[in-house]
Design a protein around this motif. Structure first.
Motif, PDB file in Angstrom:
ATOM      1  N   VAL A  67       3.028  -3.287  -9.418  1.00 44.35           N
ATOM      2  CA  VAL A  67       3.561  -4.053  -8.302  1.00 44.35           C
ATOM      3  C   VAL A  67       3.225  -3.305  -7.019  1.00 44.35           C
ATOM      4  CG1 VAL A  67       5.647  -4.971  -7.193  1.00 44.35           C
ATOM      5  CG2 VAL A  67       5.485  -4.937  -9.684  1.00 44.35           C
ATOM      6  N   ALA A  68       2.795  -4.043  -6.006  1.00 38.95           N
ATOM      7  CA  ALA A  68       2.562  -3.480  -4.680  1.00 38.95           C
ATOM      8  C   ALA A  68       3.496  -4.162  -3.695  1.00 38.95           C
ATOM      9  CB  ALA A  68       1.104  -3.687  -4.252  1.00 38.95           C
ATOM     10  N   ALA A  69       4.166  -3.357  -2.864  1.00 36.26           N
ATOM     11  CA  ALA A  69       5.090  -3.905  -1.866  1.00 36.26           C
ATOM     12  C   ALA A  69       5.263  -2.885  -0.745  1.00 36.26           C
ATOM     13  CB  ALA A  69       6.442  -4.212  -2.491  1.00 36.26           C
ATOM     14  N   CYS A  70       5.058  -3.317   0.496  1.00 36.87           N
ATOM     15  CA  CYS A  70       5.251  -2.412   1.637  1.00 36.87           C
ATOM     16  C   CYS A  70       6.433  -2.888   2.482  1.00 36.87           C
ATOM     17  CB  CYS A  70       3.985  -2.297   2.475  1.00 36.87           C
ATOM     18  SG  CYS A  70       3.513  -3.790   3.368  1.00 36.87           S
ATOM     19  N   THR A  71       6.809  -2.088   3.453  1.00 38.27           N
ATOM     20  CA  THR A  71       7.990  -2.403   4.261  1.00 38.27           C
ATOM     21  C   THR A  71       7.838  -3.705   5.037  1.00 38.27           C
ATOM     22  OG1 THR A  71       7.142  -0.913   5.946  1.00 38.27           O
ATOM     23  CG2 THR A  71       8.858  -0.055   4.509  1.00 38.27           C
ATOM     24  N   VAL A  72       6.665  -3.958   5.571  1.00 40.35           N
ATOM     25  CA  VAL A  72       6.455  -5.186   6.345  1.00 40.35           C
ATOM     26  C   VAL A  72       6.064  -6.339   5.422  1.00 40.35           C
ATOM     27  CG1 VAL A  72       5.130  -6.235   8.235  1.00 40.35           C
ATOM     28  CG2 VAL A  72       5.805  -3.843   8.371  1.00 40.35           C
ATOM     29  N   GLY A  73       5.432  -6.004   4.302  1.00 38.33           N
ATOM     30  CA  GLY A  73       5.057  -7.031   3.336  1.00 38.33           C
ATOM     31  C   GLY A  73       3.809  -7.794   3.688  1.00 38.33           C
TER      32      GLY A  73
ATOM     33  N   ALA B 229      -0.008  -6.232   5.330  1.00 37.36           N
ATOM     34  CA  ALA B 229      -1.273  -5.537   5.098  1.00 37.36           C
ATOM     35  C   ALA B 229      -1.286  -4.579   3.910  1.00 37.36           C
ATOM     36  CB  ALA B 229      -1.702  -4.805   6.362  1.00 37.36           C
ATOM     37  N   HIS B 230      -0.439  -3.568   3.921  1.00 33.08           N
ATOM     38  CA  HIS B 230      -0.521  -2.535   2.889  1.00 33.08           C
ATOM     39  C   HIS B 230      -0.267  -3.076   1.485  1.00 33.08           C
ATOM     40  CE1 HIS B 230      -0.392   0.238   6.324  1.00 33.08           C
ATOM     41  NE2 HIS B 230      -1.093   1.023   5.516  1.00 33.08           N
ATOM     42  N   THR B 231       0.559  -4.087   1.376  1.00 32.72           N
ATOM     43  CA  THR B 231       0.819  -4.697   0.066  1.00 32.72           C
ATOM     44  C   THR B 231      -0.486  -5.174  -0.555  1.00 32.72           C
ATOM     45  OG1 THR B 231       3.053  -5.388   0.707  1.00 32.72           O
ATOM     46  CG2 THR B 231       2.026  -6.584  -1.130  1.00 32.72           C
ATOM     47  N   TYR B 232      -1.253  -5.930   0.208  1.00 23.08           N
ATOM     48  CA  TYR B 232      -2.469  -6.545  -0.316  1.00 23.08           C
ATOM     49  C   TYR B 232      -3.632  -5.570  -0.397  1.00 23.08           C
ATOM     50  CZ  TYR B 232       0.499 -10.519   0.243  1.00 23.08           C
ATOM     51  OH  TYR B 232       1.570 -11.370   0.133  1.00 23.08           O
ATOM     52  N   ILE B 233      -3.680  -4.612   0.524  1.00 23.10           N
ATOM     53  CA  ILE B 233      -4.718  -3.580   0.466  1.00 23.10           C
ATOM     54  C   ILE B 233      -4.500  -2.724  -0.779  1.00 23.10           C
ATOM     55  CG2 ILE B 233      -5.698  -1.537   1.591  1.00 23.10           C
ATOM     56  CD1 ILE B 233      -4.892  -2.875   4.302  1.00 23.10           C
ATOM     57  N   ALA B 234      -3.253  -2.338  -1.037  1.00 26.71           N
ATOM     58  CA  ALA B 234      -2.939  -1.537  -2.227  1.00 26.71           C
ATOM     59  C   ALA B 234      -3.328  -2.300  -3.494  1.00 26.71           C
ATOM     60  CB  ALA B 234      -1.458  -1.171  -2.245  1.00 26.71           C
ATOM     61  N   GLN B 235      -3.007  -3.576  -3.539  1.00 20.29           N
ATOM     62  CA  GLN B 235      -3.370  -4.393  -4.706  1.00 20.29           C
ATOM     63  C   GLN B 235      -4.888  -4.380  -4.918  1.00 20.29           C
ATOM     64  OE1 GLN B 235      -3.452  -8.563  -4.069  1.00 20.29           O
ATOM     65  NE2 GLN B 235      -3.517  -9.071  -6.234  1.00 20.29           N
ATOM     66  N   GLU B 236      -5.626  -4.663  -3.855  1.00 22.00           N
ATOM     67  CA  GLU B 236      -7.081  -4.738  -3.960  1.00 22.00           C
ATOM     68  C   GLU B 236      -7.693  -3.397  -4.373  1.00 22.00           C
ATOM     69  OE1 GLU B 236     -10.985  -5.777  -1.214  1.00 22.00           O
ATOM     70  OE2 GLU B 236      -8.988  -6.103  -0.377  1.00 22.00           O
ATOM     71  N   LYS B 237      -7.231  -2.316  -3.744  1.00 23.41           N
ATOM     72  CA  LYS B 237      -7.774  -0.985  -4.055  1.00 23.41           C
ATOM     73  C   LYS B 237      -7.483  -0.594  -5.503  1.00 23.41           C
ATOM     74  CE  LYS B 237      -9.004   0.631   0.194  1.00 23.41           C
ATOM     75  NZ  LYS B 237     -10.160   1.405   0.558  1.00 23.41           N
TER      76      LYS B 237
ATOM     77  N   GLN C 113       4.521  -8.245  -3.846  1.00 19.82           N
ATOM     78  CA  GLN C 113       5.801  -8.737  -3.338  1.00 19.82           C
ATOM     79  C   GLN C 113       5.755  -8.548  -1.828  1.00 19.82           C
ATOM     80  OE1 GLN C 113       9.161  -7.025  -5.438  1.00 19.82           O
ATOM     81  NE2 GLN C 113       8.341  -7.618  -7.419  1.00 19.82           N
ATOM     82  N   GLY C 114       5.313  -9.601  -1.145  1.00 22.32           N
ATOM     83  CA  GLY C 114       5.139  -9.531   0.301  1.00 22.32           C
ATOM     84  C   GLY C 114       6.057 -10.484   1.039  1.00 22.32           C
ATOM     85  N   THR C 115       5.718 -10.721   2.298  1.00 20.30           N
ATOM     86  CA  THR C 115       6.555 -11.584   3.136  1.00 20.30           C
ATOM     87  C   THR C 115       6.580 -13.023   2.647  1.00 20.30           C
ATOM     88  OG1 THR C 115       4.692 -11.894   4.620  1.00 20.30           O
ATOM     89  CG2 THR C 115       6.314 -10.250   5.263  1.00 20.30           C
ATOM     90  N   ILE C 116       5.537 -13.443   1.949  1.00 16.47           N
ATOM     91  CA  ILE C 116       5.513 -14.825   1.460  1.00 16.47           C
ATOM     92  C   ILE C 116       6.004 -14.919   0.016  1.00 16.47           C
ATOM     93  CG2 ILE C 116       3.769 -15.666   3.064  1.00 16.47           C
ATOM     94  CD1 ILE C 116       1.682 -15.330   0.914  1.00 16.47           C
ATOM     95  N   GLY C 117       6.650 -13.862  -0.440  1.00 17.49           N
ATOM     96  CA  GLY C 117       7.217 -13.866  -1.789  1.00 17.49           C
ATOM     97  C   GLY C 117       6.320 -13.168  -2.795  1.00 17.49           C
ATOM     98  N   THR C 118       6.581 -13.442  -4.058  1.00 19.15           N
ATOM     99  CA  THR C 118       5.835 -12.813  -5.144  1.00 19.15           C
ATOM    100  C   THR C 118       4.579 -13.618  -5.446  1.00 19.15           C
ATOM    101  OG1 THR C 118       7.859 -11.938  -6.102  1.00 19.15           O
ATOM    102  CG2 THR C 118       5.962 -12.085  -7.566  1.00 19.15           C
ATOM    103  N   GLU C 119       3.452 -12.913  -5.517  1.00 20.00           N
ATOM    104  CA  GLU C 119       2.185 -13.543  -5.873  1.00 20.00           C
ATOM    105  C   GLU C 119       1.591 -12.789  -7.053  1.00 20.00           C
ATOM    106  OE1 GLU C 119      -0.207 -15.221  -2.312  1.00 20.00           O
ATOM    107  OE2 GLU C 119       0.611 -13.287  -1.681  1.00 20.00           O
TER     108      GLU C 119
ATOM    109  N   ASP D 155       6.896   0.816  -0.881  1.00 19.96           N
ATOM    110  CA  ASP D 155       7.645   1.536   0.153  1.00 19.96           C
ATOM    111  C   ASP D 155       9.059   0.976   0.276  1.00 19.96           C
ATOM    112  OD1 ASP D 155       5.205   2.884   0.774  1.00 19.96           O
ATOM    113  OD2 ASP D 155       4.599   1.149   1.954  1.00 19.96           O
ATOM    114  N   VAL D 156       9.348  -0.037  -0.527  1.00 14.92           N
ATOM    115  CA  VAL D 156      10.652  -0.691  -0.524  1.00 14.92           C
ATOM    116  C   VAL D 156      11.072  -0.908  -1.975  1.00 14.92           C
ATOM    117  CG1 VAL D 156      10.310  -1.885   1.686  1.00 14.92           C
ATOM    118  CG2 VAL D 156       9.577  -2.985  -0.426  1.00 14.92           C
ATOM    119  N   LYS D 157      12.329  -1.286  -2.165  1.00 12.39           N
ATOM    120  CA  LYS D 157      12.813  -1.602  -3.510  1.00 12.39           C
ATOM    121  C   LYS D 157      12.140  -2.889  -3.966  1.00 12.39           C
ATOM    122  CE  LYS D 157      16.995  -2.212  -6.142  1.00 12.39           C
ATOM    123  NZ  LYS D 157      18.297  -2.815  -6.173  1.00 12.39           N
ATOM    124  N   ILE D 158      11.609  -2.870  -5.180  1.00 10.34           N
ATOM    125  CA  ILE D 158      10.951  -4.081  -5.678  1.00 10.34           C
ATOM    126  C   ILE D 158      11.919  -4.924  -6.497  1.00 10.34           C
ATOM    127  CG2 ILE D 158       8.656  -3.030  -5.692  1.00 10.34           C
ATOM    128  CD1 ILE D 158       9.024  -3.047  -8.874  1.00 10.34           C
ATOM    129  N   ALA D 159      11.636  -6.206  -6.548  1.00  8.68           N
ATOM    130  CA  ALA D 159      12.442  -7.126  -7.352  1.00  8.68           C
ATOM    131  C   ALA D 159      11.940  -7.098  -8.791  1.00  8.68           C
ATOM    132  CB  ALA D 159      12.322  -8.535  -6.783  1.00  8.68           C
TER     133      ALA D 159
END
Length: 104
Positions: free
Chosen positions: A6-12, A14-22, A39-45, A64-68
Motif C-alpha cells: 500500500v502507498a499513501a502520503c500525507t497529501v494523498g 503525488a508521492h502516493t502514486y510515485i511510490a506505487q509506480e517506482k 490510498q490517496g485523496t480520491i480514495g482507494t485504487e 506517511d499516514v495511517k492506512i485503512a
C-alpha cells in the motif's frame, strides 16, 4: 516472489502514486510479481484482493499516514517505510524484501 503493498502520503496526491509506480517498476525489473494499492485523496485504487494478499510472500507499506485496512495483512511478513524511501530507493527496498523472505 509475490509482493503486495500500500502507498499513501500525507497529501494523498503525488508521492502516493510515485511510490506505487517506482515500487511496481523495481519489483517487475527484479522479476517479482507485485501489486501496490494506493490510498490517496480520491480514495482507494488498485485495491488488493484477499486472494492477492493470501498469495503474497511479503507486504510493503510505503506510507506517511495511517492506512485503512492494515488488519488484512495480519500474520504476513511486512516492511513499513515512508513514501520517500519507496520513491528514492525502490530497488534497495525490493532487494530488502527478498532478503527478509530468504531469512524464513
Amino acid at each position: 516472489m509475490k509482493i503486495v503493498g500500500v502507498a499513501a502520503c500525507t497529501v494523498g496526491i503525488a508521492h502516493t502514486y510515485i511510490a506505487q509506480e517506482k515500487l511496481e517498476n523495481a519489483g517487475k525489473k527484479a522479476g517479482h510479481e507485485i501489486h501496490i494499492e494506493t490510498q490517496g485523496t480520491i480514495g482507494t485504487e488498485n485495491e488488493l484482493s484477499q486472494e492477492q494478499i493470501d498469495a503474497a510472500d511479503i507486504v510493503i507499506i510505503a506510507a506517511d499516514v495511517k492506512i485503512a485496512g492494515k488488519e488484512r495483512f495480519e500474520g504476513k511478513r511486512m516492511i513499513e517505510v515512508t513514501t520517500e524511501i519507496a520513491v528514492k530507493s525502490p530497488n534497495k527496498l525490493i532487494a530488502k524484501a527478498a532478503e527478509v523472505i530468504e531469512q524464513k
